[in-house]
Design a protein around this motif. Structure first.
Motif, PDB file in Angstrom:
ATOM      1  N   THR A 105       0.819  -1.213   0.000  1.00  0.00           N
ATOM      2  CA  THR A 105       0.000   0.000   0.000  1.00  0.00           C
ATOM      3  C   THR A 105       0.854   1.264   0.000  1.00  0.00           C
ATOM      4  N   LEU A 106       2.174   1.100  -0.052  1.00  0.00           N
ATOM      5  CA  LEU A 106       3.082   2.244  -0.086  1.00  0.00           C
ATOM      6  C   LEU A 106       3.985   2.239  -1.310  1.00  0.00           C
ATOM      7  N   GLY A 107       4.506   1.075  -1.679  1.00  0.00           N
ATOM      8  CA  GLY A 107       5.515   0.978  -2.732  1.00  0.00           C
ATOM      9  C   GLY A 107       5.188   1.723  -4.013  1.00  0.00           C
ATOM     10  N   PRO A 108       4.011   1.505  -4.624  1.00  0.00           N
ATOM     11  CA  PRO A 108       3.723   2.148  -5.911  1.00  0.00           C
ATOM     12  C   PRO A 108       3.639   3.668  -5.837  1.00  0.00           C
ATOM     13  N   TYR A 109       3.515   4.227  -4.651  1.00  0.00           N
ATOM     14  CA  TYR A 109       3.320   5.669  -4.498  1.00  0.00           C
ATOM     15  C   TYR A 109       4.572   6.371  -3.981  1.00  0.00           C
ATOM     16  N   LEU A 110       5.374   5.670  -3.188  1.00  0.00           N
ATOM     17  CA  LEU A 110       6.620   6.250  -2.702  1.00  0.00           C
ATOM     18  C   LEU A 110       7.743   6.104  -3.716  1.00  0.00           C
ATOM     19  N   LEU A 111       7.879   4.931  -4.305  1.00  0.00           N
ATOM     20  CA  LEU A 111       9.053   4.638  -5.134  1.00  0.00           C
ATOM     21  C   LEU A 111       9.205   5.566  -6.343  1.00  0.00           C
ATOM     22  N   PRO A 112       8.119   5.987  -7.020  1.00  0.00           N
ATOM     23  CA  PRO A 112       8.315   6.942  -8.119  1.00  0.00           C
ATOM     24  C   PRO A 112       8.931   8.265  -7.671  1.00  0.00           C
ATOM     25  N   LEU A 113       8.730   8.623  -6.413  1.00  0.00           N
ATOM     26  CA  LEU A 113       9.314   9.858  -5.881  1.00  0.00           C
ATOM     27  C   LEU A 113      10.737   9.654  -5.380  1.00  0.00           C
ATOM     28  N   LEU A 114      11.086   8.412  -5.056  1.00  0.00           N
ATOM     29  CA  LEU A 114      12.354   8.126  -4.378  1.00  0.00           C
ATOM     30  C   LEU A 114      13.467   7.657  -5.300  1.00  0.00           C
ATOM     31  N   LEU A 115      13.153   6.830  -6.282  1.00  0.00           N
ATOM     32  CA  LEU A 115      14.204   6.087  -6.981  1.00  0.00           C
ATOM     33  C   LEU A 115      15.184   6.985  -7.744  1.00  0.00           C
ATOM     34  N   LEU A 250      -0.202   9.761   0.089  1.00  0.00           N
ATOM     35  CA  LEU A 250       0.670   9.586  -1.075  1.00  0.00           C
ATOM     36  C   LEU A 250      -0.056   8.919  -2.231  1.00  0.00           C
ATOM     37  N   SER A 251      -0.940   7.982  -1.936  1.00  0.00           N
ATOM     38  CA  SER A 251      -1.655   7.283  -3.005  1.00  0.00           C
ATOM     39  C   SER A 251      -2.619   8.213  -3.712  1.00  0.00           C
ATOM     40  N   VAL A 252      -3.128   9.211  -3.003  1.00  0.00           N
ATOM     41  CA  VAL A 252      -4.029  10.194  -3.627  1.00  0.00           C
ATOM     42  C   VAL A 252      -3.256  11.052  -4.612  1.00  0.00           C
ATOM     43  N   ALA A 253      -2.056  11.479  -4.221  1.00  0.00           N
ATOM     44  CA  ALA A 253      -1.261  12.373  -5.059  1.00  0.00           C
ATOM     45  C   ALA A 253      -0.722  11.677  -6.311  1.00  0.00           C
ATOM     46  N   VAL A 254      -0.316  10.418  -6.166  1.00  0.00           N
ATOM     47  CA  VAL A 254       0.324   9.714  -7.282  1.00  0.00           C
ATOM     48  C   VAL A 254      -0.704   9.068  -8.201  1.00  0.00           C
TER      49      VAL A 254
END
Length: 316
Positions: A105-115, A250-254
């Motif tokens: 529930t976090l990976g798909p929304y955090l990783l595009p901002l982090l990698l 984060l999921s709302v924003a991404v």
């Protein structure tokens, strides 16, 4: 008994079969052919003088004596990884292979901002990502299969160390034609229990939703139709007008593809509804410096977005 013929690779095969209870899947996880894996395990069994596994046409079981072998194999593999960790700890920061688990529930929304910023800051880092549910990921961490896990929720009866990374609020997602879509101030009491869509069992976010919202009043049971396997399925159910739910910020924003069908509202409450995301690692992990650097990299990537709340920095 001469142990010179015993290899760590053989022990990896044993643990893989014990975890998969299937020789084909174990071979796939070890990137080796099934005949090779089977032959090496049989060779090890012949060397030990007893069977580690009970083989049947459609079933593989660990024998009673085999359970002791599997447990010891995990210990040996864990200690061998510790040697590698100690060697890497003295090298460049966040370089080499780092195995990170992230809840789904976090990976798909955090990783595009982090990698991208992470790769720019640490070009020699080889980040291997595993996505899944909280408890299976933490089990892999305890067994040495992962170096750290980014998850949410308290970990009880564990020797794992928790490093809080950021706080993420929950917002209410409703269909655009829902009565709450135009209401400025919404509270948990405004949400009807019979309309709340939950994630399936196993997601820590499901329990956090139930803590905030009144769905428990309807007596949630297995087979409840208002359940989703993941956040995107849940969002699509809201867009289809099936019900409403809570989504992490984060999921709302991404994930904004359904913005014309889903409206989002902040919840008013005495205690801000949301979750704290933390990095978990083993206390004995030899690369704790790298875990702390990873935490700072995540915070630095998220800070400009204004989407989450970061705790005060106390140093790496």
């Amino acid at each position: 008994m001469n142990v010179s013929g015993l290899s760590l690779r053989d022990l990896e095969y044993v643990v893989a079969v014990a975890e998969n209870l299937h020789f084909g899947r174990a071979a796939l996880s070890c990137s080796v052919s099934q005949p090779t894996l089977s032959a090496q395990i049989r060779k090890l069994e012949d060397w030990l003088g007893f069977d580690i596994f009970e083989r049947a046409p459609r079933q593989v079981l660990v024998t009673e004596r085999g359970q002791h072998v599997v447990a010891q194999a995990r210990i040996i593999l864990g200690e061998s990884r510790r040697l590698l960790e100690l060697a890497q700890a003295g090298g460049e920061p966040l370089s080499g292979t780092f195995r990170l688990g992230v809840i789904s529930t976090l990976g798909p929304y955090l990783l595009p901002l982090l990698l991208k910023p992470l790769r720019e800051a640490y070009p020699k880092l080889r980040l291997l990502l595993t996505e899944g549910l909280t408890w299976p990921l933490l089990t892999q961490l305890e067994q040495g299969q992962l170096d750290a896990v980014l998850a949410s929720g308290a970990v009880k009866e564990s020797d794992l160390t928790e490093l809080p990374v950021f706080f993420e609020e929950f917002v209410l997602a409703v269909p655009r034609d829902h009565a709450l879509a135009t209401v400025e101030s919404v509270s948990a009491a405004d949400i009807k229990a019979e309309e709340l869509i939950l994630l399936n069992e196993g997601h820590c976010l499901r329990d956090q939703m139930l803590h905030v919202c009144p769905a428990r009043e309807r007596g949630v049971r297995p087979g409840d139709p208002l359940q989703a396997s993941g956040l995107e399925t849940l969002r699509q159910m809201v867009g289809a007008g099936i019900g409403c739910s809570l989504l992490p910020r984060l999921s709302v924003a991404v994930g904004a593809l359904l913005d014309d069908m889903v409206a989002y509202r902040r919840l008013q409450a005495d205690v801000e509804p949301g979750r704290t995301l933390s990095l978990f690692h083993r206390q004995s992990f030899g690369r704790i410096r790298d875990v702390r650097l990873l935490r700072e990299a995540i915070r630095s990537a998220l800070e400009p977005t204004g989407l989450v709340r970061l705790p005060a920095r106390t140093g790496v």
